[in-house]
Structure formats: C-alpha cells, structure tokens
Design a protein around this motif. Structure first.
Motif, PDB file in Angstrom:
ATOM      1  N   VAL A  40      22.090  10.874  -7.763  1.00  0.00           N
ATOM      2  CA  VAL A  40      21.473  10.701  -9.087  1.00  0.00           C
ATOM      3  C   VAL A  40      20.548   9.495  -9.094  1.00  0.00           C
ATOM      4  N   TYR A  41      20.984   8.374  -8.503  1.00  0.00           N
ATOM      5  CA  TYR A  41      20.191   7.145  -8.536  1.00  0.00           C
ATOM      6  C   TYR A  41      18.834   7.327  -7.853  1.00  0.00           C
ATOM      7  N   SER A  42      18.830   7.888  -6.635  1.00  0.00           N
ATOM      8  CA  SER A  42      17.562   8.035  -5.926  1.00  0.00           C
ATOM      9  C   SER A  42      16.670   9.067  -6.602  1.00  0.00           C
ATOM     10  N   TRP A  43      17.253  10.115  -7.170  1.00  0.00           N
ATOM     11  CA  TRP A  43      16.478  11.135  -7.877  1.00  0.00           C
ATOM     12  C   TRP A  43      15.828  10.533  -9.110  1.00  0.00           C
ATOM     13  N   ALA A  44      16.577   9.745  -9.853  1.00  0.00           N
ATOM     14  CA  ALA A  44      16.040   9.140 -11.068  1.00  0.00           C
ATOM     15  C   ALA A  44      14.917   8.168 -10.753  1.00  0.00           C
ATOM     16  N   SER A  45      15.062   7.385  -9.676  1.00  0.00           N
ATOM     17  CA  SER A  45      14.064   6.369  -9.340  1.00  0.00           C
ATOM     18  C   SER A  45      12.681   6.973  -9.142  1.00  0.00           C
ATOM     19  N   SER A  46      12.621   8.149  -8.523  1.00  0.00           N
ATOM     20  CA  SER A  46      11.319   8.758  -8.243  1.00  0.00           C
ATOM     21  C   SER A  46      10.785   9.559  -9.418  1.00  0.00           C
ATOM     22  N   SER A  47      11.568   9.711 -10.469  1.00  0.00           N
ATOM     23  CA  SER A  47      11.184  10.582 -11.577  1.00  0.00           C
ATOM     24  C   SER A  47      10.781   9.844 -12.845  1.00  0.00           C
ATOM     25  N   VAL A  48      11.057   8.543 -12.931  1.00  0.00           N
ATOM     26  CA  VAL A  48      10.777   7.787 -14.163  1.00  0.00           C
ATOM     27  C   VAL A  48      10.094   6.465 -13.805  1.00  0.00           C
ATOM     28  N   SER A  49       8.973   6.538 -13.085  1.00  0.00           N
ATOM     29  CA  SER A  49       8.385   5.304 -12.540  1.00  0.00           C
ATOM     30  C   SER A  49       6.890   5.197 -12.790  1.00  0.00           C
ATOM     31  N   GLN A  50       6.453   5.386 -14.041  1.00  0.00           N
ATOM     32  CA  GLN A  50       5.032   5.245 -14.341  1.00  0.00           C
ATOM     33  C   GLN A  50       4.528   3.816 -14.103  1.00  0.00           C
ATOM     34  N   THR A  51       5.400   2.827 -14.319  1.00  0.00           N
ATOM     35  CA  THR A  51       5.097   1.435 -13.980  1.00  0.00           C
ATOM     36  C   THR A  51       6.349   0.848 -13.326  1.00  0.00           C
ATOM     37  N   PRO A  52       6.192  -0.223 -12.525  1.00  0.00           N
ATOM     38  CA  PRO A  52       7.386  -0.857 -11.942  1.00  0.00           C
ATOM     39  C   PRO A  52       8.366  -1.329 -13.011  1.00  0.00           C
ATOM     40  N   GLU A  53       7.822  -1.807 -14.141  1.00  0.00           N
ATOM     41  CA  GLU A  53       8.686  -2.281 -15.216  1.00  0.00           C
ATOM     42  C   GLU A  53       9.485  -1.126 -15.819  1.00  0.00           C
ATOM     43  N   LYS A  54       8.831   0.022 -15.990  1.00  0.00           N
ATOM     44  CA  LYS A  54       9.552   1.180 -16.513  1.00  0.00           C
ATOM     45  C   LYS A  54      10.646   1.598 -15.536  1.00  0.00           C
ATOM     46  N   GLN A  83       0.598   7.259 -12.794  1.00  0.00           N
ATOM     47  CA  GLN A  83       0.823   5.824 -12.934  1.00  0.00           C
ATOM     48  C   GLN A  83       0.011   5.219 -14.071  1.00  0.00           C
ATOM     49  N   ASP A  84       0.574   4.160 -14.646  1.00  0.00           N
ATOM     50  CA  ASP A  84      -0.051   3.449 -15.759  1.00  0.00           C
ATOM     51  C   ASP A  84      -0.300   2.010 -15.320  1.00  0.00           C
ATOM     52  N   SER A  85      -1.433   1.437 -15.713  1.00  0.00           N
ATOM     53  CA  SER A  85      -1.802   0.093 -15.268  1.00  0.00           C
ATOM     54  C   SER A  85      -1.241  -1.023 -16.137  1.00  0.00           C
ATOM     55  N   ASN A  86      -0.645  -0.693 -17.277  1.00  0.00           N
ATOM     56  CA  ASN A  86      -0.103  -1.701 -18.186  1.00  0.00           C
ATOM     57  C   ASN A  86       1.204  -2.240 -17.616  1.00  0.00           C
ATOM     58  N   ARG A  87       1.233  -3.534 -17.236  1.00  0.00           N
ATOM     59  CA  ARG A  87       2.401  -4.123 -16.579  1.00  0.00           C
ATOM     60  C   ARG A  87       3.284  -4.931 -17.534  1.00  0.00           C
ATOM     61  N   SER A  88       3.122  -4.723 -18.822  1.00  0.00           N
ATOM     62  CA  SER A  88       3.954  -5.433 -19.794  1.00  0.00           C
ATOM     63  C   SER A  88       5.406  -4.947 -19.701  1.00  0.00           C
ATOM     64  N   VAL A  89       6.339  -5.876 -19.764  1.00  0.00           N
ATOM     65  CA  VAL A  89       7.758  -5.509 -19.761  1.00  0.00           C
ATOM     66  C   VAL A  89       8.093  -4.699 -21.012  1.00  0.00           C
ATOM     67  N   TRP A  90       7.541  -5.102 -22.146  1.00  0.00           N
ATOM     68  CA  TRP A  90       7.845  -4.412 -23.398  1.00  0.00           C
ATOM     69  C   TRP A  90       7.246  -3.013 -23.422  1.00  0.00           C
ATOM     70  N   ASP A  98       0.814  -1.216   0.000  1.00  0.00           N
ATOM     71  CA  ASP A  98       0.000   0.000   0.000  1.00  0.00           C
ATOM     72  C   ASP A  98       0.847   1.266   0.000  1.00  0.00           C
ATOM     73  N   ARG A  99       1.898   1.287   0.806  1.00  0.00           N
ATOM     74  CA  ARG A  99       2.647   2.530   0.949  1.00  0.00           C
ATOM     75  C   ARG A  99       3.473   2.853  -0.305  1.00  0.00           C
ATOM     76  N   ILE A 100       3.926   1.831  -1.014  1.00  0.00           N
ATOM     77  CA  ILE A 100       4.638   2.087  -2.268  1.00  0.00           C
ATOM     78  C   ILE A 100       3.668   2.620  -3.318  1.00  0.00           C
ATOM     79  N   ALA A 101       2.442   2.065  -3.343  1.00  0.00           N
ATOM     80  CA  ALA A 101       1.429   2.547  -4.281  1.00  0.00           C
ATOM     81  C   ALA A 101       1.078   4.013  -3.997  1.00  0.00           C
TER      82      ALA A 101
END
Length: 447
Positions: free
Chosen positions: A354-368, A239-246, A229-232
């Motif tokens: 840079v790593y932590s900043w990027a993680s929160s900025s490009v995360s529309q889906t877990p796969e992305k 956020q996008d609901s499409n969980r496809s890796v591609w 719940d807290r990550i969501a």
C-alpha cells in the motif's frame, strides 16, 4: 551535461551507495521503532499486569492510547520535514522515543503507563512517514516498491524476534537488581535504539538537491545531478510547480484517492490488530511454558517477511481472511497455529505494498507526497486504536469475535483495492488522451 553512458554509470553508483547507507540505517531504525512500540505485548506474559495493578480492559487502553499520540503528530511532522534537514530531524526523534520507551520501566500504575504510552506515540510518529518520504525522494517508483518491502521486513523481524528477545531477558534478568524482567525489556530495547539514533546523525542524507548530511561525503556532484534528474523524470505527468507546503496540504486533502488509500490501509491495520495479542493467542494453543510460547511467536512472522514482495494487495488479504476463518472454525490447536502463519503473512504483504503504491499515485508536488503519506498513515492508525477493543479479556485465548471482525476488514481492504485500481486506470486513460497528438507518452499511474 552527462552523456548516456556516464548517466547510467552514475545512476548505478548512486543506487549502490544509497543501498549501503540510507536503506540499512532506515531499516534498523524502523525495526527499533516497531520493537519499542510493541514490546508491551511480550511484557504481558511477564508480571506486567500484576505489577501495575491492571484490571479489565486497562491493558487494551494502554495499547490503544499510543496511537492517539501517533496520529496527532504525523501530519505536522511531515509538513515540517519538507523544510528542515532530515539527517537532524529524524535521529532527534529516534533518541527522544528511545528515552520515553525506556521510561516505561519506571511506571508503577495504570495512569503512569497511559501517560508514557501517549507521549511515546507522539515521539515515534515522525519516523515512519518521514522515512517513507525520504526514500521516495531518492528512489524511483520501480525501486521504491522493493525498498518499502525491505523496510517493512524490519517490522516483521522486530515482531518475530521480540518474542525471542523477551524470552531471553525474562529467563536471565528477572529480579536482577530488584527489577522484573519486563522492566529490563524496556530498558535494554530503549538503550539500543538510542545508540542507533546517534549513529543515524552521521549516516542519513538530506534531500538530493542539498549538500548536507551524508550527501556531502557520500555522493559526487554528478551523482547528485543524476539523483535530482531521475526523480523528476519518474513522476506521473501531472506535476505542479507550486512548492508551498499549504498548497501541498490542500492538494492532499481534496484528492479523494488519498482517502481511498487511507481506507485500504486502515482496514489492513485493523485486520492486523491481532499483533498486540498474538503472544496470548499462542499461549492458548497450549504449546508449553512461557518461554516456549514466546519462541513459538517468531516462525509465523519470519514466513511473513518472505511474502512481502507480492504485486497485489487483494491476494495477500484473501490469504489472511482464510487464516482468520480457519482460526474461528476449528478447535485443533495445530490447525489454528498454522492459520496464524496465513493471516500474519497476508497482512504483512498487503501493508508493505500500500505504501509504495500510494507514493507513486499522489505526488503532484513533493510537499503533497509528504503530506499525503502522513495523512494515509495517520488515518490508518484508527485501525490500531479500535482493534484492541475487539479482543475482550473474557474471550481469550480464541478471540472469536475479534477473528470475525478481522475477516470483515480483510474483505473491506480487498474492495478498496479494486476501487483504487479502477480509479487509476480511468486516470491513465485521461492522461493518455491529454497527450494525444504530441508524440510524447506520459508517465502513468501504477495499477
């Protein structure tokens, strides 16, 4: 349904358990990941080049080739990771890289060294982007910034203590059983990381929604629900609901912010290109014997470990640039040694952020998020590939040309950082406008 009081209690318990299992395990593995990758820098101060008959820039090639294998494996590895169990996937690669690293002790010529270093890059590639992704699946943005900084301190301490470890091994094991000290260095460090890889099979969790790995004995059902719940709740409101890796791959590739982050990190890694030559740089300060030289490589990295909680990237990179400027502007060995404290601490601080900043900025889906993290880290390795060639053997120990290039890339990192800050501020305004009138305040990008 978990009421607020219980929610907070379960969240505190969850965070404490993760901090006592996941974080220490990943930290130790990252320490060995970097130790096994960069022990070649210490080996250079032993009979490494003479024993293998290295000439000209062949040492530089051996340093650089690892990053080619590292780049090739990172993206497919993180795509696979979203569909398998991290508690099995990551430790398996740890054990593989440990065996490959130890096998450097058995090479006898340049061709064998290049082959082993290339394979070492392939086997080490899955770890850091994979660990970075797993942490982002369990920790919120605010928590992740500190954990990535702590994780990055493993790199700092590995680099610091590698010199101390090498000094002890060279002094105590050279010629034991007919093996040179540098061969013992690779054997001992490879064996140690293999042992911790075995332990990781039992300590690492899988994803919050799973009941495998250490999750099955570490967390209660309520703690798992809170973890999901807290990550969501923490994700940016796009956020996008499409969980496809591609689909995640497509989102990552077309998001130009991913490439700006890659540029920033590539510039940082290029500025950090002195690392594989730092023992040789310190040797040029004329501080004493080989053992004293190796011991003197540690203090600047320990100072760097203290500085990696900075809230900015541009300020640490500015500090690094000042260090490089001093190094090329003065001849006094004491001043140049002091300058190394500045550029080491500045580069380390900036890289971890840079790593932590990027993680929160490009995360529309877990796969992305997983794929974008791999792309950013993959492209940043270009800095590790070309920077060894800045350090011409004929230019040691001052490496004036290399230091001038380090200054340029430090400035490039600062410019990239400012561009990204402007971009995310603009995107935040768009998010606020899209939620206007709804009574809901969206989660925004971190600037």
């Amino acid at each position: 349904m978990i009421i607020d009081g219980d929610y907070l209690r379960h969240e505190r318990s969850l965070r404490r358990k993760l901090d006592l299992t996941l974080m220490p395990m990943v930290w130790v593995l990252y320490l060995f990941n970097y130790l096994d990758r960069n022990n070649i820098a210490q080996a250079k101060l032993d009979s490494f080049e003479r024993d293998l008959g290295l000439k000209g820039n062949e040492f530089n090639i051996a340093v650089s080739i690892l990053n080619v294998g590292y780049m090739l494996m990172q993206l497919p590895s993180n795509m696979i990771l979203t569909r398998v169990r991290p508690s099995l996937f990551i430790p398996t690669w740890v054990c593989l890289w440990s065996c490959v690293s130890a096998s450097v002790a058995g090479v006898h010529n340049f061709k064998g060294l290049v082959a082993v270093r290339f394979v070492l890059g392939i086997t080490e590639a899955p770890f850091f982007p994979g660990a970075y992704y797993i942490l982002s699946c369990w920790y919120t943005k605010k928590e992740l910034a500190l954990r990535i900084a702590i994780l990055y301190s493993g790199l700092v301490l590995a680099t610091a203590f590698s010199g101390l470890l090498a000094a002890g091994i060279f002094a105590g094991l050279s010629s034991v059983h007919g093996l040179a000290g540098w061969r013992w260095l690779f054997i001992i460090e490879g064996a140690a990381s293999f042992a911790f890889g075995l332990i990781a099979f039992f300590i690492l969790p899988d994803f919050p929604q799973s009941k495998t790995g250490s999750t099955k004995w570490l967390l209660t059902n309520d703690e798992r629900k809170v973890a999901i719940d807290r990550i969501a709740r923490d994700q940016v409101s796009n956020q996008d609901s499409n969980r496809s890796v591609w689909y995640g791959l497509k989102l990552a590739v077309i998001d130009w912010r991913v490439w700006v982050f890659a540029f920033i990190l590539c510039a940082n890694h290029t500025a950090y290109g002195f690392n594989n030559f730092y023992p040789t740089i310190v040797k040029g300060f004329g501080l004493g014997t080989r053992t004293i030289t190796l011991l003197c490589t540690a203090p600047p990295y320990l100072i760097g470990a203290r500085g990696d909680r900075s809230l900015h990237i541009s300020i640490p990179m500015g500090v690094a640039a000042v260090g490089f400027i001093i190094n090329v502007s003065v001849l006094n060995n004491g001043a140049r040694y002091f300058a190394s404290f500045l550029y080491i601490s500045g580069c380390f601080a900036a890289n971890s952020i840079v790593y932590s900043w990027a993680s929160s900025s490009v995360s529309q889906t877990p796969e992305k998020r997983a794929i974008a993290g791999a792309i950013i880290n993959l492209m940043s390795q270009l800095g590790n590939i070309w920077s060894p060639y800045f350090f011409s053997p004929g230019d040691e120990p001052r490496y004036v040309m290399a230091m001038l290039l380090m200054i340029g890339f430090s400035v490039a990192s600062i410019v990239g950082c400012m561009v990204m800050r402007f971009t995310l501020a603009r995107d935040n305004r768009k998010l606020l406008a899209s939620f206007e009138g709804t009574g809901v305040r969206p989660n925004l990008y971190t600037l």
